[in-house]
Scaffold this motif. Structure first.
Motif, PDB file in Angstrom:
ATOM      1  N   ASP A 152       0.849  -1.192   0.000  1.00 43.16           N
ATOM      2  CA  ASP A 152       0.000   0.000   0.000  1.00 43.16           C
ATOM      3  C   ASP A 152       0.886   1.244   0.000  1.00 43.16           C
ATOM      4  OD1 ASP A 152       0.877   0.383   2.615  1.00 43.16           O
ATOM      5  OD2 ASP A 152      -1.069  -0.008   3.545  1.00 43.16           O
ATOM      6  N   GLU A 153       0.265   2.392   0.154  1.00 40.73           N
ATOM      7  CA  GLU A 153       1.002   3.664   0.096  1.00 40.73           C
ATOM      8  C   GLU A 153       2.029   3.799   1.209  1.00 40.73           C
ATOM      9  OE1 GLU A 153      -2.421   3.518   0.468  1.00 40.73           O
ATOM     10  OE2 GLU A 153      -2.833   3.559  -1.674  1.00 40.73           O
ATOM     11  N   GLN A 154       1.864   3.031   2.285  1.00 39.69           N
ATOM     12  CA  GLN A 154       2.802   3.092   3.418  1.00 39.69           C
ATOM     13  C   GLN A 154       3.778   1.909   3.399  1.00 39.69           C
ATOM     14  OE1 GLN A 154       0.001   3.183   6.649  1.00 39.69           O
ATOM     15  NE2 GLN A 154      -0.258   5.402   6.517  1.00 39.69           N
ATOM     16  N   ASP A 155       3.873   1.244   2.257  1.00 42.94           N
ATOM     17  CA  ASP A 155       4.759   0.076   2.079  1.00 42.94           C
ATOM     18  C   ASP A 155       4.421  -1.087   3.002  1.00 42.94           C
ATOM     19  OD1 ASP A 155       6.121   1.068  -0.076  1.00 42.94           O
ATOM     20  OD2 ASP A 155       7.757   1.905   1.127  1.00 42.94           O
ATOM     21  N   ARG A 156       3.153  -1.203   3.396  1.00 42.34           N
ATOM     22  CA  ARG A 156       2.706  -2.372   4.150  1.00 42.34           C
ATOM     23  C   ARG A 156       2.354  -3.471   3.144  1.00 42.34           C
ATOM     24  NH1 ARG A 156      -1.819   0.495   7.717  1.00 42.34           N
ATOM     25  NH2 ARG A 156      -2.301   1.080   5.586  1.00 42.34           N
ATOM     26  N   SER A 163      -5.952  -4.299  -7.152  1.00 39.68           N
ATOM     27  CA  SER A 163      -4.735  -3.505  -7.259  1.00 39.68           C
ATOM     28  C   SER A 163      -4.785  -2.658  -8.525  1.00 39.68           C
ATOM     29  CB  SER A 163      -3.518  -4.432  -7.303  1.00 39.68           C
ATOM     30  OG  SER A 163      -2.360  -3.699  -7.554  1.00 39.68           O
ATOM     31  N   THR A 164      -4.348  -1.423  -8.417  1.00 37.18           N
ATOM     32  CA  THR A 164      -4.307  -0.554  -9.597  1.00 37.18           C
ATOM     33  C   THR A 164      -2.911  -0.506 -10.213  1.00 37.18           C
ATOM     34  OG1 THR A 164      -3.922   1.347  -8.172  1.00 37.18           O
ATOM     35  CG2 THR A 164      -6.199   0.883  -8.813  1.00 37.18           C
ATOM     36  N   ALA A 165      -1.888  -0.650  -9.410  1.00 41.25           N
ATOM     37  CA  ALA A 165      -0.506  -0.634  -9.914  1.00 41.25           C
ATOM     38  C   ALA A 165      -0.073  -2.064 -10.168  1.00 41.25           C
ATOM     39  CB  ALA A 165       0.414   0.028  -8.905  1.00 41.25           C
TER      40      ALA A 165
END
Length: 127
Positions: free
Chosen positions: A56-60, A105-107
């Motif tokens: 995710d955006e926080q690298d989790r 997932s989008t990426a």
């Protein structure tokens, strides 16, 4: 003179099929180790699999808490599954994330491709 790798190479004299289904093929290979000892060794043949690492955006990392009956244990796993015939492994990974976690997932960026457990398994895209 043979190099060190050749001195430790096992010779495979043949393999017979013991069990076969959609997910796994089990064989017994007739092998000879350096020094001349000859015996049968189990070989597990698996289809190719794709495993996803979703951040995710926080690298989790997205993990699944799953029970595995073979060991009767719970543990954390990455989503993944078997690559269908003719399917791109990236498509498999995306499909498995959505099927197993319901996350979309989008990426999509491939990072690594891996083979099999080297001691006694193979994985292949063909059967």
């Amino acid at each position: 003179m043979a190099d060190d790798a050749e001195l430790t190479r096992w010779v495979v004299h043949g393999e017979r099929l013991v069990y076969d289904n959609r997910w796994i093929r089990l064989g017994l290979a007739d092998v000879e180790i350096p020094g001349g000892e000859r015996f049968e060794h189990h070989v597990v043949h698996l289809d190719r699999a794709a495993i996803a690492v979703v951040l995710d955006e926080q690298d989790r990392v997205l993990l699944m808490w799953r029970h595995r009956f073979v060991f009767d244990r719970w543990g954390w796993e990455l989503p993944g599954g078997l690559v269908e015939a003719g399917e791109d492994p990236m498509v498999t990974a995306i499909r498995e994330v959505e099927e197993e976690t319901r996350c979309v997932s989008t990426a999509r960026r491939p990072t690594r491709s891996s083979g099999s457990v080297p001691s006694c398994t193979t994985s292949s895209s063909t059967r």
